[in-house]
Design an enzyme around this catalytic site. Structure first.
Site, PDB file in Angstrom:
ATOM      1  N   ARG A  58      10.716  28.748  74.669  1.00  0.00           N
ATOM      2  CA  ARG A  58       9.208  29.123  75.359  1.00  0.00           C
ATOM      3  C   ARG A  58       8.192  28.715  74.407  1.00  0.00           C
ATOM      4  NH1 ARG A  58       9.665  34.323  78.932  1.00  0.00           N
ATOM      5  NH2 ARG A  58       7.691  33.419  79.852  1.00  0.00           N
ATOM      6  N   LYS A  95       3.048  42.667  87.927  1.00  0.00           N
ATOM      7  CA  LYS A  95       3.025  42.466  86.612  1.00  0.00           C
ATOM      8  C   LYS A  95       2.339  41.263  86.003  1.00  0.00           C
ATOM      9  CE  LYS A  95       7.017  41.029  84.356  1.00  0.00           C
ATOM     10  NZ  LYS A  95       6.728  40.066  83.438  1.00  0.00           N
ATOM     11  N   ASN A  96       2.804  40.167  86.747  1.00  0.00           N
ATOM     12  CA  ASN A  96       2.461  38.982  86.036  1.00  0.00           C
ATOM     13  C   ASN A  96       0.886  38.679  86.221  1.00  0.00           C
ATOM     14  OD1 ASN A  96       5.028  38.656  84.722  1.00  0.00           O
ATOM     15  ND2 ASN A  96       5.745  37.076  86.135  1.00  0.00           N
ATOM     16  N   ASP A 126      11.257  32.729  89.046  1.00  0.00           N
ATOM     17  CA  ASP A 126      11.618  34.231  88.997  1.00  0.00           C
ATOM     18  C   ASP A 126      12.267  34.945  90.136  1.00  0.00           C
ATOM     19  OD1 ASP A 126      10.281  34.229  86.541  1.00  0.00           O
ATOM     20  OD2 ASP A 126       8.256  34.948  87.125  1.00  0.00           O
ATOM     21  N   ARG A 183      11.319  46.463  82.600  1.00  0.00           N
ATOM     22  CA  ARG A 183       9.989  45.718  82.288  1.00  0.00           C
ATOM     23  C   ARG A 183       9.323  45.292  83.535  1.00  0.00           C
ATOM     24  NH1 ARG A 183      11.885  40.751  79.764  1.00  0.00           N
ATOM     25  NH2 ARG A 183       9.717  40.574  79.949  1.00  0.00           N
ATOM     26  N   CYS A 218      13.572  33.672  73.241  1.00  0.00           N
ATOM     27  CA  CYS A 218      13.735  34.368  74.466  1.00  0.00           C
ATOM     28  C   CYS A 218      14.839  34.114  75.102  1.00  0.00           C
ATOM     29  CB  CYS A 218      12.434  33.743  75.131  1.00  0.00           C
ATOM     30  SG  CYS A 218      12.399  34.576  76.954  1.00  0.00           S
TER      31      CYS A 218
HETATM   32  C1  EPZ Z   1       5.177  33.010  83.482  1.00  0.00           C
HETATM   33  O1  EPZ Z   1       5.284  32.761  82.083  1.00  0.00           O
HETATM   34  C2  EPZ Z   1       5.451  34.107  83.979  1.00  0.00           C
HETATM   35  N1  EPZ Z   1       5.325  35.385  82.837  1.00  0.00           N
HETATM   36  C3  EPZ Z   1       7.164  34.216  83.734  1.00  0.00           C
HETATM   37  O2  EPZ Z   1       7.660  35.225  84.431  1.00  0.00           O
HETATM   38  C4  EPZ Z   1       7.410  33.134  84.712  1.00  0.00           C
HETATM   39  O3  EPZ Z   1       8.913  32.854  84.726  1.00  0.00           O
HETATM   40  C5  EPZ Z   1       6.887  31.633  84.396  1.00  0.00           C
HETATM   41  O4  EPZ Z   1       5.334  31.753  84.414  1.00  0.00           O
HETATM   42  C6  EPZ Z   1       7.049  30.446  85.174  1.00  0.00           C
HETATM   43  O5  EPZ Z   1       6.639  30.757  86.708  1.00  0.00           O
HETATM   44  C7  EPZ Z   1       4.198  35.986  83.058  1.00  0.00           C
HETATM   45  O6  EPZ Z   1       3.205  35.521  83.851  1.00  0.00           O
HETATM   46  C8  EPZ Z   1       3.633  36.821  82.147  1.00  0.00           C
HETATM   47  P1  EPZ Z   1       5.225  28.924  81.671  1.00  0.00           P
HETATM   48  P2  EPZ Z   1       4.769  31.496  81.256  1.00  0.00           P
HETATM   49  O7  EPZ Z   1       4.135  28.696  80.514  1.00  0.00           O
HETATM   50  O8  EPZ Z   1       3.411  31.353  81.699  1.00  0.00           O
HETATM   51  C9  EPZ Z   1       7.173  25.348  79.487  1.00  0.00           C
HETATM   52  C10 EPZ Z   1       9.096  37.310  84.812  1.00  0.00           C
HETATM   53  O9  EPZ Z   1      10.436  37.180  84.793  1.00  0.00           O
HETATM   54  N2  EPZ Z   1       6.063  25.323  78.600  1.00  0.00           N
HETATM   55  O10 EPZ Z   1       4.479  28.508  82.902  1.00  0.00           O
HETATM   56  O11 EPZ Z   1       5.189  31.837  79.701  1.00  0.00           O
HETATM   57  C11 EPZ Z   1       7.882  26.363  79.456  1.00  0.00           C
HETATM   58  O12 EPZ Z   1       9.125  26.224  78.547  1.00  0.00           O
HETATM   59  C12 EPZ Z   1       8.620  36.028  83.700  1.00  0.00           C
HETATM   60  O13 EPZ Z   1       8.336  37.925  85.155  1.00  0.00           O
HETATM   61  C13 EPZ Z   1       5.830  24.475  77.512  1.00  0.00           C
HETATM   62  O14 EPZ Z   1       6.462  23.249  77.546  1.00  0.00           O
HETATM   63  O15 EPZ Z   1       5.771  30.472  81.554  1.00  0.00           O
HETATM   64  C14 EPZ Z   1       8.625  26.155  80.832  1.00  0.00           C
HETATM   65  O16 EPZ Z   1       9.670  25.330  80.935  1.00  0.00           O
HETATM   66  C15 EPZ Z   1       9.595  35.354  82.670  1.00  0.00           C
HETATM   67  N3  EPZ Z   1       4.866  24.560  76.823  1.00  0.00           N
HETATM   68  C16 EPZ Z   1       7.237  25.808  81.753  1.00  0.00           C
HETATM   69  O17 EPZ Z   1       6.284  25.116  80.718  1.00  0.00           O
HETATM   70  C17 EPZ Z   1       3.844  25.447  76.917  1.00  0.00           C
HETATM   71  O18 EPZ Z   1       3.012  25.435  75.863  1.00  0.00           O
HETATM   72  C18 EPZ Z   1       6.486  26.977  82.515  1.00  0.00           C
HETATM   73  O19 EPZ Z   1       6.351  27.976  81.603  1.00  0.00           O
HETATM   74  C19 EPZ Z   1       4.184  26.567  77.895  1.00  0.00           C
HETATM   75  C20 EPZ Z   1       5.086  26.415  78.639  1.00  0.00           C
END
Ligand code: EPZ
Length: 449
Positions: free
Chosen positions: A129, A22-23, A330, A422, A124
């Site tokens: 996020r 999915k991701n 995850d 999902r 969320c």
């Molecule tokens: C991806 O989300 C995945 N989603 C998430 O999977 C996964 O948990 C996450 O990466 C971490 O591995 C998809 O790929 C669709 P991040 P993403 O930006 O990219 C902080 C699931 O269960 N951050 O890597 O949105 C954030 O708050 C889902 O399948 C900032 O500070 O996550 C977090 O602490 C849920 N500023 C960390 O970085 C930003 O602009 C990592 O988030 C962006 C993120």
């Protein structure tokens, strides 16, 4: 609204095949906006989040044809995409609020059209996020970004009255919790059409980023270093169409590995991205699982046999979530469910989404011994879990409750399984083939006696 009724206590045994990721699929689908040629994506899972993306793309001028049944051995469908109209560049709130990953259309639209408007994703259940790193990265490439009426509007400034192009730059994507996966996908996708060289420092190293880079490269992009913290992209003028097969879902595979351990079962997982699951496999081995890996020449599509701990029982471990190649956030909830039955105290620390613990209260209702302090949960292993009605709160927390229900005595009723849908394609059907006693019940129907 559907729920699951699970009668626990069966040792799961048999074979299953992992679906497409999915991701990985979500940013790949969005990348179809980067070209005016047809794009074919294979092994796309049939999931609620994918449906949301397939509903969004036509609103952005991309035609979508989703064939669910195919004649190859991979379980997912084929999606044909073709971006023919670039006049509407607005991803509206109605869709973005159902799926935060809609943000990954921002980079591709901006790069090809010079304009993108995407509704800002709201709160969320797994915690705050933000998308500040996405915005900072695109600004570094020269985009003007404003926030207006809940939308992010990104524009490439015009040059002498003519449409301009993004400009290559050095972009740092590190935040307080490491890099950002979808932020890296957005900036990397946008940089493929920028003028000159972009270097992303502190890029996400996740396998989904490597898959995206492989697809973009096949479209004519010039990318090196994907999978490492430094990605270099030399911009090109245009990208062509592609036929690409998505990588298998490491989180789905990792969840079934936990199912083998928590039920003391014996599951062989085909199409398993073992190479992307080393931290998880390491932790499960320490917890007593036995692995036999046949990589068949491709460690991203291995056959992996996972056997439970036998009479020794599940052993307590420590685990901390980290960006890839560390232990993935995850899989934190699923591993925690497994450790509730360990012979001693485990320590689980969440370092990516520090509030991602909605499953703790639900597991406690089933008799788990959990003590949370901040981002850490001490899991005091108990001899048995007891079935109870519980509430799924987010995707991975739902999977955690399914695992607990499979091992619990009596019946566990999991409400709101739409969260599970999902990210797991018809999970109950796969579990039934492995011997589980699980049923999907539509709340409107009377429950089975
Ligand atoms: C991806 O989300 C995945 N989603 C998430 O999977 C996964 O948990 C996450 O990466 C971490 O591995 C998809 O790929 C669709 P991040 P993403 O930006 O990219 C902080 C699931 O269960 N951050 O890597 O949105 C954030 O708050 C889902 O399948 C900032 O500070 O996550 C977090 O602490 C849920 N500023 C960390 O970085 C930003 O602009 C990592 O988030 C962006 C993120």
């Amino acid at each position: 609204m559907d729920r699951f009724d699970i009668r626990g206590g069966t040792r799961l045994a048999g074979r299953m095949t992992v679906h497409g990721s999915k991701n990985a699929a979500l940013p790949l689908l969005a990348a179809a906006l980067l070209t005016d040629e047809p794009v074919v994506l294979r092994d796309i899972p049939d999931l609620a989040d994918i449906k949301s993306m397939l509903a969004l793309l036509p609103k952005l001028g991309c035609t979508v044809d989703h064939q669910r049944v195919t004649d190859n051995e991979l379980p997912g469908g084929v999606v044909n995409l073709h971006t023919t109209d670039t006049s509407v560049s607005h991803a509206p709130y109605e869709i973005v609020r159902t799926m935060r990953a809609s943000i990954c259309v921002l980079g591709p639209m901006l790069a090809r059209r010079g304009l993108a408007r995407v509704s800002l994703p709201g709160g969320c259940s797994i915690g705050e996020r933000p998308v500040d790193l996405h915005i900072r990265g695109l600004q570094a490439l020269g985009a003007d970004i404003t926030l207006d009426g809940g939308d992010i509007t990104a524009r490439v400034p015009r040059v002498n009255g003519k449409p301009g192009r993004l400009r290559g730059a050095r972009v740092f994507l590190g935040g307080p919790f490491g890099s950002t996966v979808l932020g890296t996908a957005n900036v990397m996708s946008a940089a493929t059409l920028a003028e000159g060289r972009t270097i992303i420092e502190c890029a996400a190293c996740e396998p989904e980023i490597v898959d995206l880079a492989n697809m973009l490269t096949a479209m004519g992009a010039r990318i090196s270093g994907a999978g490492s913290p430094r990605i270099t992209i030399d911009g090109v003028e245009r990208l062509k169409g592609v036929d690409h097969t998505v990588i298998p879902d490491r989180i789905e595979a990792g969840t079934y590995m936990c199912a083998a351990l928590i039920t003391n079962g014996d599951i062989t997982i085909d199409n398993c991205p073992a190479d992307a699951l080393m931290a998880h496999i390491d932790r499960l081995q320490h917890a007593g699982a036995h692995f036999t890996i046949d990589d068949k020449g491709d460690p991203m599509r291995a056959s992996v046999r996972v056997q439970g701990a036998g009479s020794r029982g599940i052993q307590p471990i420590e685990v901390t979530t980290q960006p890839h190649p560390g232990f993935p956030t995850d899989l934190q909830a699923q591993l925690m469910a497994t450790l509730t039955l360990a012979d001693g105290n485990s320590v689980v620390t969440e370092r990516i989404f520090t509030e991602r613990f909605l499953h703790v209260a639900e597991l406690s209702r089933m008799g788990a011994g959990l003590f949370r302090q901040g981002p850490t949960v001490v899991v005091s292993g108990v001899r048995r879990l007891v079935g109870a009605p519980v509430m799924a709160s987010d995707l991975r927390a739902s999977a955690c409750l399914v695992l607990a229900g499979l091992a619990a005595e009596g019946t566990t009723q999991i409400n709101r399984v739409y969260h599970l849908d999902r990210g797991y394609q018809r999970m109950e059907e796969t579990l039934v083939t492995l011997g589980a006693v699980i049923e999907r019940v539509n709340e409107k129907e009377p429950a089975a006696s």
